[in-house]
Design a protein around this motif. Structure first.
Motif, PDB file in Angstrom:
ATOM      1  N   MET A   1       4.473  13.005 -12.578  1.00 22.35           N
ATOM      2  CA  MET A   1       3.369  12.092 -12.292  1.00 22.35           C
ATOM      3  C   MET A   1       3.803  10.633 -12.319  1.00 22.35           C
ATOM      4  O   MET A   1       3.124   9.765 -11.748  1.00 22.35           O
ATOM      5  CB  MET A   1       2.233  12.315 -13.303  1.00 22.35           C
ATOM      6  CG  MET A   1       1.453  13.603 -13.080  1.00 22.35           C
ATOM      7  SD  MET A   1       0.306  13.935 -14.441  1.00 22.35           S
ATOM      8  CE  MET A   1      -0.765  12.504 -14.348  1.00 22.35           C
ATOM      9  N   GLN A   2       4.947  10.342 -12.954  1.00 20.00           N
ATOM     10  CA  GLN A   2       5.414   8.951 -13.001  1.00 20.00           C
ATOM     11  C   GLN A   2       5.923   8.480 -11.638  1.00 20.00           C
ATOM     12  O   GLN A   2       5.984   7.266 -11.403  1.00 20.00           O
ATOM     13  CB  GLN A   2       6.522   8.812 -14.054  1.00 20.00           C
ATOM     14  CG  GLN A   2       6.167   9.344 -15.434  1.00 20.00           C
ATOM     15  CD  GLN A   2       4.809   8.879 -15.915  1.00 20.00           C
ATOM     16  OE1 GLN A   2       4.508   7.683 -15.903  1.00 20.00           O
ATOM     17  NE2 GLN A   2       3.989   9.816 -16.355  1.00 20.00           N
ATOM     18  N   LEU A   3       6.274   9.402 -10.765  1.00 16.51           N
ATOM     19  CA  LEU A   3       6.768   9.005  -9.445  1.00 16.51           C
ATOM     20  C   LEU A   3       5.685   8.292  -8.637  1.00 16.51           C
ATOM     21  O   LEU A   3       5.905   7.177  -8.151  1.00 16.51           O
ATOM     22  CB  LEU A   3       7.321  10.219  -8.693  1.00 16.51           C
ATOM     23  CG  LEU A   3       8.390  11.044  -9.428  1.00 16.51           C
ATOM     24  CD1 LEU A   3       8.885  12.169  -8.516  1.00 16.51           C
ATOM     25  CD2 LEU A   3       9.533  10.180  -9.882  1.00 16.51           C
ATOM     26  N   PRO A   4       4.490   8.878  -8.441  1.00 14.83           N
ATOM     27  CA  PRO A   4       3.447   8.131  -7.715  1.00 14.83           C
ATOM     28  C   PRO A   4       2.941   6.921  -8.488  1.00 14.83           C
ATOM     29  O   PRO A   4       2.585   5.909  -7.884  1.00 14.83           O
ATOM     30  CB  PRO A   4       2.347   9.176  -7.505  1.00 14.83           C
ATOM     31  CG  PRO A   4       2.583  10.221  -8.543  1.00 14.83           C
ATOM     32  CD  PRO A   4       4.058  10.261  -8.740  1.00 14.83           C
ATOM     33  N   ARG A   5       2.908   7.008  -9.829  1.00 10.88           N
ATOM     34  CA  ARG A   5       2.411   5.872 -10.619  1.00 10.88           C
ATOM     35  C   ARG A   5       3.295   4.642 -10.439  1.00 10.88           C
ATOM     36  O   ARG A   5       2.804   3.526 -10.226  1.00 10.88           O
ATOM     37  CB  ARG A   5       2.340   6.240 -12.101  1.00 10.88           C
ATOM     38  CG  ARG A   5       1.306   7.299 -12.447  1.00 10.88           C
ATOM     39  CD  ARG A   5       1.243   7.529 -13.946  1.00 10.88           C
ATOM     40  NE  ARG A   5       0.598   6.406 -14.611  1.00 10.88           N
ATOM     41  CZ  ARG A   5       1.115   5.765 -15.659  1.00 10.88           C
ATOM     42  NH1 ARG A   5       2.296   6.115 -16.142  1.00 10.88           N
ATOM     43  NH2 ARG A   5       0.456   4.761 -16.207  1.00 10.88           N
ATOM     44  N   THR A   6       4.615   4.834 -10.519  1.00  7.64           N
ATOM     45  CA  THR A   6       5.523   3.702 -10.337  1.00  7.64           C
ATOM     46  C   THR A   6       5.508   3.198  -8.899  1.00  7.64           C
ATOM     47  O   THR A   6       5.655   1.997  -8.656  1.00  7.64           O
ATOM     48  CB  THR A   6       6.958   4.103 -10.735  1.00  7.64           C
ATOM     49  OG1 THR A   6       7.330   5.303 -10.042  1.00  7.64           O
ATOM     50  CG2 THR A   6       7.058   4.351 -12.228  1.00  7.64           C
ATOM     51  N   THR A   7       5.302   4.104  -7.936  1.00  2.58           N
ATOM     52  CA  THR A   7       5.234   3.698  -6.531  1.00  2.58           C
ATOM     53  C   THR A   7       4.005   2.817  -6.277  1.00  2.58           C
ATOM     54  O   THR A   7       4.083   1.841  -5.525  1.00  2.58           O
ATOM     55  CB  THR A   7       5.202   4.931  -5.617  1.00  2.58           C
ATOM     56  OG1 THR A   7       6.363   5.732  -5.867  1.00  2.58           O
ATOM     57  CG2 THR A   7       5.181   4.534  -4.154  1.00  2.58           C
ATOM     58  N   VAL A   8       2.888   3.145  -6.912  1.00  2.34           N
ATOM     59  CA  VAL A   8       1.676   2.326  -6.781  1.00  2.34           C
ATOM     60  C   VAL A   8       1.912   0.937  -7.389  1.00  2.34           C
ATOM     61  O   VAL A   8       1.522  -0.090  -6.803  1.00  2.34           O
ATOM     62  CB  VAL A   8       0.480   3.023  -7.457  1.00  2.34           C
ATOM     63  CG1 VAL A   8      -0.709   2.071  -7.553  1.00  2.34           C
ATOM     64  CG2 VAL A   8       0.089   4.267  -6.683  1.00  2.34           C
ATOM     65  N   ALA A   9       2.576   0.878  -8.561  1.00  2.00           N
ATOM     66  CA  ALA A   9       2.867  -0.413  -9.190  1.00  2.00           C
ATOM     67  C   ALA A   9       3.788  -1.245  -8.307  1.00  2.00           C
ATOM     68  O   ALA A   9       3.622  -2.464  -8.183  1.00  2.00           O
ATOM     69  CB  ALA A   9       3.497  -0.184 -10.560  1.00  2.00           C
ATOM     70  N   LEU A  10       4.768  -0.586  -7.671  1.00  4.23           N
ATOM     71  CA  LEU A  10       5.668  -1.269  -6.742  1.00  4.23           C
ATOM     72  C   LEU A  10       4.889  -1.859  -5.566  1.00  4.23           C
ATOM     73  O   LEU A  10       5.146  -2.989  -5.139  1.00  4.23           O
ATOM     74  CB  LEU A  10       6.709  -0.260  -6.261  1.00  4.23           C
ATOM     75  CG  LEU A  10       7.917  -0.704  -5.449  1.00  4.23           C
ATOM     76  CD1 LEU A  10       8.972   0.390  -5.477  1.00  4.23           C
ATOM     77  CD2 LEU A  10       7.571  -1.039  -4.003  1.00  4.23           C
ATOM     78  N   GLN A  11       3.936  -1.095  -5.052  1.00  6.02           N
ATOM     79  CA  GLN A  11       3.130  -1.571  -3.929  1.00  6.02           C
ATOM     80  C   GLN A  11       2.309  -2.789  -4.318  1.00  6.02           C
ATOM     81  O   GLN A  11       2.109  -3.707  -3.504  1.00  6.02           O
ATOM     82  CB  GLN A  11       2.218  -0.450  -3.431  1.00  6.02           C
ATOM     83  CG  GLN A  11       1.483  -0.769  -2.142  1.00  6.02           C
ATOM     84  CD  GLN A  11       2.423  -1.059  -0.987  1.00  6.02           C
ATOM     85  OE1 GLN A  11       3.486  -0.454  -0.871  1.00  6.02           O
ATOM     86  NE2 GLN A  11       2.026  -1.992  -0.121  1.00  6.02           N
ATOM     87  N   MET A  12       1.851  -2.839  -5.561  1.00  4.13           N
ATOM     88  CA  MET A  12       1.108  -4.004  -6.046  1.00  4.13           C
ATOM     89  C   MET A  12       1.993  -5.249  -6.022  1.00  4.13           C
ATOM     90  O   MET A  12       1.540  -6.347  -5.681  1.00  4.13           O
ATOM     91  CB  MET A  12       0.608  -3.741  -7.467  1.00  4.13           C
ATOM     92  CG  MET A  12      -0.485  -2.690  -7.563  1.00  4.13           C
ATOM     93  SD  MET A  12      -0.801  -2.154  -9.262  1.00  4.13           S
ATOM     94  CE  MET A  12      -1.175  -3.714 -10.058  1.00  4.13           C
ATOM     95  N   LEU A  13       3.287  -5.075  -6.374  1.00  2.00           N
ATOM     96  CA  LEU A  13       4.220  -6.204  -6.329  1.00  2.00           C
ATOM     97  C   LEU A  13       4.395  -6.697  -4.904  1.00  2.00           C
ATOM     98  O   LEU A  13       4.406  -7.906  -4.647  1.00  2.00           O
ATOM     99  CB  LEU A  13       5.571  -5.774  -6.915  1.00  2.00           C
ATOM    100  CG  LEU A  13       6.634  -6.869  -6.998  1.00  2.00           C
ATOM    101  CD1 LEU A  13       6.429  -7.718  -8.248  1.00  2.00           C
ATOM    102  CD2 LEU A  13       8.045  -6.278  -7.001  1.00  2.00           C
TER     103      LEU A  13
END
Length: 304
Positions: free
Chosen positions: A177-189
């Motif tokens: 589940m950390q894979l999509p979570r970190t990808t969403v945070a990256l998109q916010m950046l």
């Protein structure tokens, strides 16, 4: 307890005046077999001087090398549930965590810090492979997300240094589940208009390479780094074909357009700083004015 090792040998050594030699005093180059003195290797940022082979670095050594004058501020580690699945294989997962924290001195596989690189403010996020193979679990995922949030709050770029075998099996689906979570945070950046640079190190594999490690604006790789999703042996067994020589190395990926550049470890801070100045449209740093050499007085003429 081995009484010969723990009791008899120290007694004999004390009587004979012997001194114990640290096991890591000399490091063997994996490519050439050359023995390198540990202090010399550390001073060279863990690059074998003769062969140029890039050894693994701890998170602390990586951050000291990256930031100007080795000065940085470590971001606090997140508090997350420990061993949520009560997992056990040959030993308890909670015991493995305790052992790795004692061995490495860090809370989990991710260390994030804030500082300057070439006078450019950044947040750096570093995998420490010594902590359970740099694997991605709940704590590591949360640390990465908080690093992205810190970069957004400070309005500065984020530089990622992956070194991982992938997701942490002891946390099962919670790790994935950390894979999509970190990808969403990256998109916010990226939505905040801030650069994201990835410096791929040896090894970058598994779910890490399938998510934030390959979503950068620029992908830099250290020489000889292994980069890929599945291992070479697994791929060969699946497709029943022999893979080409050097497959999944940074040089192979550069040749096939998967990364942007391969950069020697010594040159990474300067390269990252130059790229960020281009992204942020910053002027080049003013050259340091060197003091003029003293003018020596002309020799006095000899009296006639």
């Amino acid at each position: 307890m081995n009484w010969i090792t723990n009791y008899v040998r120290p007694k004999i050594n004390s009587i004979l005046g012997r001194r114990e030699v640290p096991e890591n005093l000399w490091i063997k180059c994996p490519e050439t077999g050359e023995m390198v003195f540990h202090n010399d290797l550390e001073e060279n940022h863990f690059v074998i001087p003769a062969s140029g082979f890039h050894m693994k670095m701890t998170a602390e050594a990586r951050l000291k090398h990256m930031f100007d004058e080795g000065k940085y501020t470590v971001l606090p580690s997140p508090k997350v549930p420990q061993d949520p699945l009560k997992f056990r294989d040959s030993k308890k997962y909670s015991d493995r965590l305790r052992e790795n924290r004692t061995k490495t001195g860090i809370e989990d596989s991710i260390v994030s810090a804030h500082g300057l690189v070439g006078d450019v403010e950044i947040v750096a996020c570093v995998h420490d492979f010594a902590f359970m193979g740099g694997s991605l679990g709940i704590a590591a995922g949360e640390a990465i997300i908080q690093a992205f949030e810190a970069a957004i709050a400070r309005n500065c770029p984020l530089v990622m240094f992956p070194a991982s075998g992938g997701a942490r099996m002891q946390e099962g689906i919670l790790s994935l589940m950390q894979l999509p979570r970190t990808t969403v945070a990256l998109q916010m950046l990226k939505e905040a208009g801030l650069p994201y640079i990835v410096v791929l190190t040896n090894p970058t594999t598994g779910g890490v390479s399938a998510s934030y490690a390959m979503l950068g604006d620029i992908h830099i790789a250290e020489p000889g780094a292994e980069i890929g999703f599945a291992g070479k042996r697994v791929i060969e067994q699946t497709i029943r074909e022999k893979l080409p020589e050097g497959f999944q190395t940074s040089e192979y990926l550069l040749e096939h357009g998967m990364i942007d550049m391969v950069v020697h470890r010594h040159d990474i801070p300067g390269t990252v700083a130059r790229l960020l100045r281009i992204f942020l449209k910053l002027d080049a740093p003013a050259p340091v004015a060197l003091p003029a050499p003293p003018i020596e007085p002309a020799p006095a003429e000899a009296a006639e």
